[in-house]
Design an enzyme around this catalytic site. Structure first.
Site, short mmCIF file in Angstrom:
data_model
loop_
_atom_site.label_atom_id
_atom_site.label_comp_id
_atom_site.label_asym_id
_atom_site.label_seq_id
_atom_site.Cartn_x
_atom_site.Cartn_y
_atom_site.Cartn_z
N ASP A 293 28.20 47.40 44.89
CA ASP A 293 28.02 45.98 44.62
C ASP A 293 29.36 45.27 44.84
O ASP A 293 30.40 45.89 45.06
CB ASP A 293 27.46 45.76 43.20
N GLU A 493 22.95 35.79 37.55
CA GLU A 493 23.75 36.89 36.99
C GLU A 493 24.29 36.58 35.59
O GLU A 493 23.60 36.03 34.75
CB GLU A 493 24.87 37.27 37.97
C1 BGC Z 1 25.01 41.12 42.89
C2 BGC Z 1 24.11 41.74 43.91
C3 BGC Z 1 24.24 41.02 45.21
C4 BGC Z 1 25.70 40.98 45.64
C5 BGC Z 1 25.93 40.25 46.93
C6 BGC Z 1 26.41 40.92 43.38
O1 BGC Z 1 27.14 40.17 42.50
O2 BGC Z 1 25.03 41.93 41.73
O3 BGC Z 1 22.78 41.74 43.46
O4 BGC Z 1 23.46 41.66 46.18
O5 BGC Z 1 26.45 40.33 44.64
O6 BGC Z 1 25.77 38.90 46.79
C1 BGC Z 2 29.06 35.44 45.25
C2 BGC Z 2 27.85 36.21 44.92
C3 BGC Z 2 28.26 37.33 44.10
C4 BGC Z 2 29.06 36.88 42.90
C5 BGC Z 2 29.52 38.03 42.10
C6 BGC Z 2 29.78 35.03 44.01
O1 BGC Z 2 30.92 34.31 44.33
O2 BGC Z 2 28.70 34.34 45.99
O3 BGC Z 2 27.19 36.66 46.05
O4 BGC Z 2 27.12 38.02 43.71
O5 BGC Z 2 30.15 36.13 43.28
O6 BGC Z 2 30.41 37.69 41.10
#
Ligand code: BGC
Ligand code: BGC
Length: 630
Positions: A293, A493
């Protein structure tokens, strides 16, 4: 002893399963021939996936032989956000890769988690919790087929979906990314999604899009639902609750799996060799590749080089690298570290070869070596009426009617005056939720082609019906019925983790105001924060409705919880036939609870589906398909 039995069961299961797991070995001769020509730098490059916004220059793809580029939730093309912008953007990276010595194609990845959701005008589907509510694997397969076609239309062949979390605590901000709290349901639907994305088999078909089951394992089991937290349980429980969806996804042919930020009993999943290599790859026979991830290996320890060693030795094949905190362009750091670790003998050459072999197999399976061209018809079909029709069907099938007191529903199509209240009734961004255009989603007209709930109501009522809208319920005069729309603002998230799951004071006040008008009230609740599902679907319904009533009881009367329990239980019992279908995502509740998303008035009546089951968790925003009601 308990663990021993679990292990035995696991091994037995694996013996059956690994036969079914695709080997992706059809092109192994070519893979081996290519591998034999590759330098260590070229091999390591294949293992690196850089966020497009973190790349110093596009030519770094060529310079460092990068195997993959991704777009995180906020990482868009520099020219704009339309489908042609995306296709052009992705092609530029691909062209860089094709100029390398061995011309190994790039695989571009993106979070197409409810439709191709980063692209303006793409078809937005309900989040997984909404899809889970449909209980319909065939429909989910069709939905992901549409998504795969839209993804392929932008030159992308890899979606970071489906999320096959089994959320156990709805305080978790990612609850809506899971289909259900029910392992069996997630297992069935996750496998269907994989087939939707990839086809019956991962292939060179231009719309076969590599799926990515995520996040392995236990992401939905963390204590108090804390995102990226710690899942504490014994191995038997971990296997029982969270492993079956992976077994099924592997059997369905999933070619990639993303590892979870979370820990299991205090050990970060990204460093867990037992689960990643022994269980996933060996026991379950997973022959695709494992991707990390976003900057997740950085969390193993404060020492980045150690993190690289741990994660690669644990079994990670590709590492997702944005600009780590305070580390500009740390893909270069990763490359240097991994190279040094191989030289020092700390990461075996054989491990690197295994990782690269797995990645190349998938690239061959997708036919990328032959062609990375995109059919312009696919690009043109992004957001088409045909695609939106599938999204609308998903919304329809996901509706949940919680209660219908005094049989107020269905409302007559020719009702005289309908008052719609609540800011959420006229906000596309709220309807779509997180992971829409931006990582966190947004308010207002975030994308094109959608229809707000208010617009849909106006389009559906009879010409004689007057529809008035007041965000704050200030205009309720002479209303024959009030439709109150309440729910959370978009989030994604960890930003969605909540300790308090009650409706906001504003929403509660809005409903109270609507009720005070004396007209029947239909409340449409997007239950992002008002849903308890830990104890199973029926109890969940009972408990939440009971709680709702205690707070906003009809006519201000206090309604005893047990009374409500009985009513709802009876209702559910009486609706068995339909119970299998609808479920969670939209809660219409108060005097009546109807799911609004299937917007309305079919055959002269409000169309709605009785519920059902609480399949999932909370849902942010009305199911995205609402957007597409035309
Ligand atoms: C998320 C994933 C996602 C990745 C890319 C991460 O923060 O946990 O689900 O695919 O970012 O955006
Ligand atoms: C990104 C996401 C990612 C996230 C994780 C964001 O800045 O755009 O894709 O999942 O950070 O912290």
């Amino acid at each position: 002893m308990k663990n021993f039995h679990a292990l035995t069961a696991g091994i037995l299961l694996a013996t059956t399963m690994s036969h079914a797991a695709p080997k992706f070995s059809e092109h192994d001769q070519q893979v081996d021939a290519l591998l034999a020509q590759m330098t260590l730098d070229e091999k390591i490059g294949q293992m690196v996936q850089v966020d497009c916004a973190a790349l110093k220059d596009k030519s770094d793809v060529q310079k460092y032989f990068l195997g993959s580029v991704l777009s995180g939730g906020n990482s868009d093309p520099d020219t704009g956000n339309t489908a042609p912008d995306w296709l052009n953007f992705v092609t530029q990276f691909q062209n860089q890769a094709r100029q390398t010595r061995l011309k190994i194609p790039l695989i571009y990845g993106i979070d197409a988690v409810h439709g191709h959701n980063n692209i303006d005008g793409a078809t937005i589907f309900p989040h997984h919790v909404g899809l889970g509510a449909t209980h319909d694997p065939k429909l989910i397969e069709r939905a992901e087929r549409v998504t795969a076609e839209e993804v392929a239309g932008t030159g992308i062949r890899w979606a970071f979906a489906p999320c096959i979390a089994v959320p156990q605590d709805e305080h978790w901000g990612r609850t809506y990314e899971g289909y259900s709290d029910n392992t069996a349901l997630v297992t069935k639907l996750g496998a269907a999604a994989v087939i939707g994305f990839q086809g019956k088999k991962l292939s060179a078909e231009p719309t076969s899009v590599l799926a990515c089951a995520k996040h392995f394992i236990g992401d939905g089991g963390t204590t108090n639902g804390i995102d990226q937290g710690n899942t504490i349980c014994d191995e038997a429980t971990l296997r029982k609750l969270f492993l079956p969806p992976y077994v099924a996804a592997i059997k369905a042919g999933v070619g990639s799996i993303m590892v979870s930020y979370s820990s299991w009993n205090g050990v970060k999943m990204h460093g867990n060799k037992y689960l990643l290599t022994d269980v996933l790859k060996k026991e379950l026979g997973f022959n695709g590749f494992l991707v990390s991830d976003w900057a997740a290996i950085d969390q193993i320890s404060p020492d980045y080089k150690y993190d690289v060693e741990q994660s690669i030795n644990a079994g990670l094949d590709m590492i997702m690298i944005p600009n780590g905190a305070g580390k500009s362009n740390n893909y270069i750091e990763f490359i240097d570290d991994l190279k040094a670790l191989v030289a020092e003998g700390k990461v075996p050459q054989a491990r690197v070869d295994d990782a690269v072999r797995r990645i190349l197999r998938i690239k061959f399976a997708l036919g990328l070596f032959e062609s990375t061209a995109t059919d312009p018809q696919l690009t043109a079909a992004i957001g088409s009426p045909e695609h939106r029709a599938v999204a609308r069907e998903c919304v329809r099938e996901s509706l949940v009617l919680l209660k219908n007191e005094k049989n107020i529903l269905p409302l007559a199509k020719n009702i005289k005056h309908l008052a719609v209240v609540g800011v959420a009734a006229d906000d596309l961004g709220m309807q779509c939720g997180g992971w829409t255009i931006d990582w966190q989603g947004g308010r207002g007209n975030v994308t094109h082609g959608g229809t707000t709930l208010l617009a849909a109501i106006k389009q559906t009522v009879s010409p004689d019906t007057q529809v008035t809208f007041s965000p704050d319920a200030s205009d309720l005069k002479n209303a024959d019925a009030v439709i109150a729309v309440v729910g959370e603002l978009p989030y994604a998230e960890m930003k969605g983790d909540r300790s308090d799951l009650n409706l906001s004071a504003e929403d509660a006040a809005l409903i109270a105001k609507a009720k005070a008008s004396g007209a029947p009230v239909v409340t449409i609740l997007r239950p992002a924060a008002d849903f308890e599902f830990r104890t199973g679907r029926q109890r969940c319904v009972r408990r939440r409705v009971a709680a709702g009533h205690r707070r906003f009881g009809p006519d201000g009367r206090f309604v005893r919880r047990s009374q409500i329990h009985r009513q709802i239980a009876a209702q559910l019992a009486g609706q068995r036939g339909q119970i299998r279908r609808a479920a969670i995502p939209v809660w219409l509740w108060a005097e009546i609870i109807l799911s609004a998303a299937e917007v309305f008035f079919v055959g002269g009546k409000f169309f709605y589906q009785m519920i059902a089951r609480c399949s999932g968790g909370r849902h942010i925003g009305l199911p995205g398909g609402m957007l597409n009601a035309s």
